[in-house]
Scaffold this active site. Structure first.
Site, PDB file in Angstrom:
ATOM      1  N   ILE A  63      52.851  37.727  46.706  1.00  0.00           N
ATOM      2  CA  ILE A  63      52.063  38.268  47.848  1.00  0.00           C
ATOM      3  C   ILE A  63      50.886  37.840  48.146  1.00  0.00           C
ATOM      4  O   ILE A  63      50.374  37.760  49.339  1.00  0.00           O
ATOM      5  CB  ILE A  63      52.270  39.948  47.893  1.00  0.00           C
ATOM      6  CG1 ILE A  63      51.142  40.211  46.585  1.00  0.00           C
ATOM      7  CG2 ILE A  63      53.572  40.795  47.811  1.00  0.00           C
ATOM      8  CD1 ILE A  63      51.057  41.823  46.559  1.00  0.00           C
ATOM      9  N   ASP A  84      33.077  39.304  44.582  1.00  0.00           N
ATOM     10  CA  ASP A  84      33.822  38.554  45.966  1.00  0.00           C
ATOM     11  C   ASP A  84      33.825  39.828  46.839  1.00  0.00           C
ATOM     12  O   ASP A  84      35.066  40.334  46.826  1.00  0.00           O
ATOM     13  CB  ASP A  84      34.943  38.165  45.639  1.00  0.00           C
ATOM     14  CG  ASP A  84      35.857  37.721  46.806  1.00  0.00           C
ATOM     15  OD1 ASP A  84      35.260  37.442  47.749  1.00  0.00           O
ATOM     16  OD2 ASP A  84      37.047  37.058  46.610  1.00  0.00           O
ATOM     17  N   GLY A  86      46.097  32.397  45.023  1.00  0.00           N
ATOM     18  CA  GLY A  86      44.678  31.904  45.130  1.00  0.00           C
ATOM     19  C   GLY A  86      44.253  30.811  44.238  1.00  0.00           C
ATOM     20  O   GLY A  86      45.326  30.255  43.444  1.00  0.00           O
ATOM     21  N   ALA A  87      43.263  29.988  44.439  1.00  0.00           N
ATOM     22  CA  ALA A  87      43.020  29.195  43.460  1.00  0.00           C
ATOM     23  C   ALA A  87      42.835  29.459  42.062  1.00  0.00           C
ATOM     24  O   ALA A  87      43.427  28.528  40.921  1.00  0.00           O
ATOM     25  CB  ALA A  87      41.374  28.575  43.737  1.00  0.00           C
ATOM     26  N   GLU A  88      42.746  30.755  41.726  1.00  0.00           N
ATOM     27  CA  GLU A  88      42.608  30.967  40.220  1.00  0.00           C
ATOM     28  C   GLU A  88      43.982  31.901  39.654  1.00  0.00           C
ATOM     29  O   GLU A  88      44.293  31.833  38.731  1.00  0.00           O
ATOM     30  CB  GLU A  88      41.302  32.156  40.004  1.00  0.00           C
ATOM     31  CG  GLU A  88      41.148  32.304  38.658  1.00  0.00           C
ATOM     32  CD  GLU A  88      40.185  33.162  38.278  1.00  0.00           C
ATOM     33  OE1 GLU A  88      39.392  33.369  37.588  1.00  0.00           O
ATOM     34  OE2 GLU A  88      40.313  34.344  39.013  1.00  0.00           O
ATOM     35  N   ALA A  89      44.262  32.591  40.572  1.00  0.00           N
ATOM     36  CA  ALA A  89      45.666  33.322  40.188  1.00  0.00           C
ATOM     37  C   ALA A  89      46.610  33.699  41.085  1.00  0.00           C
ATOM     38  O   ALA A  89      46.516  33.316  42.430  1.00  0.00           O
ATOM     39  CB  ALA A  89      45.026  34.991  39.905  1.00  0.00           C
ATOM     40  N   LYS A 135      56.096  50.881  42.324  1.00  0.00           N
ATOM     41  CA  LYS A 135      55.345  49.816  42.658  1.00  0.00           C
ATOM     42  C   LYS A 135      54.163  49.229  41.939  1.00  0.00           C
ATOM     43  O   LYS A 135      53.106  50.291  41.993  1.00  0.00           O
ATOM     44  CB  LYS A 135      55.017  50.059  44.249  1.00  0.00           C
ATOM     45  CG  LYS A 135      56.209  49.475  45.285  1.00  0.00           C
ATOM     46  CD  LYS A 135      55.289  49.638  46.590  1.00  0.00           C
ATOM     47  CE  LYS A 135      56.569  49.108  47.750  1.00  0.00           C
ATOM     48  NZ  LYS A 135      55.904  49.377  49.140  1.00  0.00           N
ATOM     49  N   ILE A 175      49.287  36.472  42.613  1.00  0.00           N
ATOM     50  CA  ILE A 175      49.575  38.141  42.663  1.00  0.00           C
ATOM     51  C   ILE A 175      51.071  38.448  43.231  1.00  0.00           C
ATOM     52  O   ILE A 175      51.610  37.782  44.130  1.00  0.00           O
ATOM     53  CB  ILE A 175      48.718  38.814  43.589  1.00  0.00           C
ATOM     54  CG1 ILE A 175      47.324  38.083  43.381  1.00  0.00           C
ATOM     55  CG2 ILE A 175      48.763  40.216  43.614  1.00  0.00           C
ATOM     56  CD1 ILE A 175      46.446  38.704  42.190  1.00  0.00           C
TER      57      ILE A 175
END
Length: 208
Positions: A4, A117, A7-10, A21, A12
């Site tokens: 879903i 963030d 990102g640059a780091e992780a 869920k 999801i």
């Protein structure tokens, strides 16, 4: 398992965890880094994120419940918080929550917790309650120093920059936020505000 967000780091994923869920966050390896160093960085950040979420929970800031985390695999399995992001709320004229956002950020800062963030997409309204997500870039500071105030100012500046995208409404939005923040932080809010002004007046603040 459904991806879903990436990102640059992780990455999801939305997953089914015993019929519930849930969200699985995986800090993926970085091929450009030394293998051992990369693993240590990802492991430390995984532990740090869970610690930050725990601190936030203890001081009364709502965060997703952590079901399980594995520092070795650099994964966190947590509650899926279903709702609307602050960005979505502001886009349709719902700005009344900004004072509460200021209060909750004030709670974190009083405890020395820097979120890292504070984008409106990381603040979610779910069943009438505000949740804060993605503490992966956060840190905890002990004691009250100018460096701490600067980090808090940088934290807030991320949010303020986004609020400025709302044109004529931006000053009202920022005023609501600051009213909540001042209410919670007390006299120290003025120190943080001064650092915010300094950041925004210096070369470190660049319009995007």
């Amino acid at each position: 398992m459904i991806l879903i967000a990436k990102g640059a780091e992780a990455e999801i994923y939305l997953v089914d965890w015993f019929g519930i869920k849930a969200v699985l966050k995986w800090r993926k390896p970085k091929a450009y880094r030394d293998h051992t160093l990369d693993y240590l960085i990802r492991r430390r950040r995984t532990i740090n994120e869970v610690r930050n979420m725990y601190i936030a929970h203890v001081i009364g800031v709502r965060v997703p419940a952590v079901y399980f985390f594995d520092p070795e695999k650099t994964t966190i399995l947590m509650e899926y918080v279903e709702g609307e992001s602050l960005r979505d709320l502001l886009s349709r004229g719902e700005h009344k929550y900004l004072k509460d956002v200021g209060i909750y950020i004030g709670k974190m800062h009083k405890a020395g917790l820097i979120h890292g963030d504070l984008a409106p997409t990381n603040i979610i309204l779910s069943k009438g309650e505000l949740y804060f997500i993605d503490f992966g870039l956060g840190e905890t500071r002990r004691g009250w120093t100018r460096k701490t105030a600067i980090l808090m100012a940088r934290d807030i500046n991320v949010l303020l920059r986004t609020l400025e995208l709302y044109g004529a409404k931006s000053e009202e939005f920022k005023s609501l936020f600051w009213s909540g923040y001042r209410e919670e932080m007390g006299v120290r809010s003025s120190v943080v505000e001064s650092e915010v002004s300094r950041i925004r007046a210096s070369g470190r603040y660049v319009e995007r």
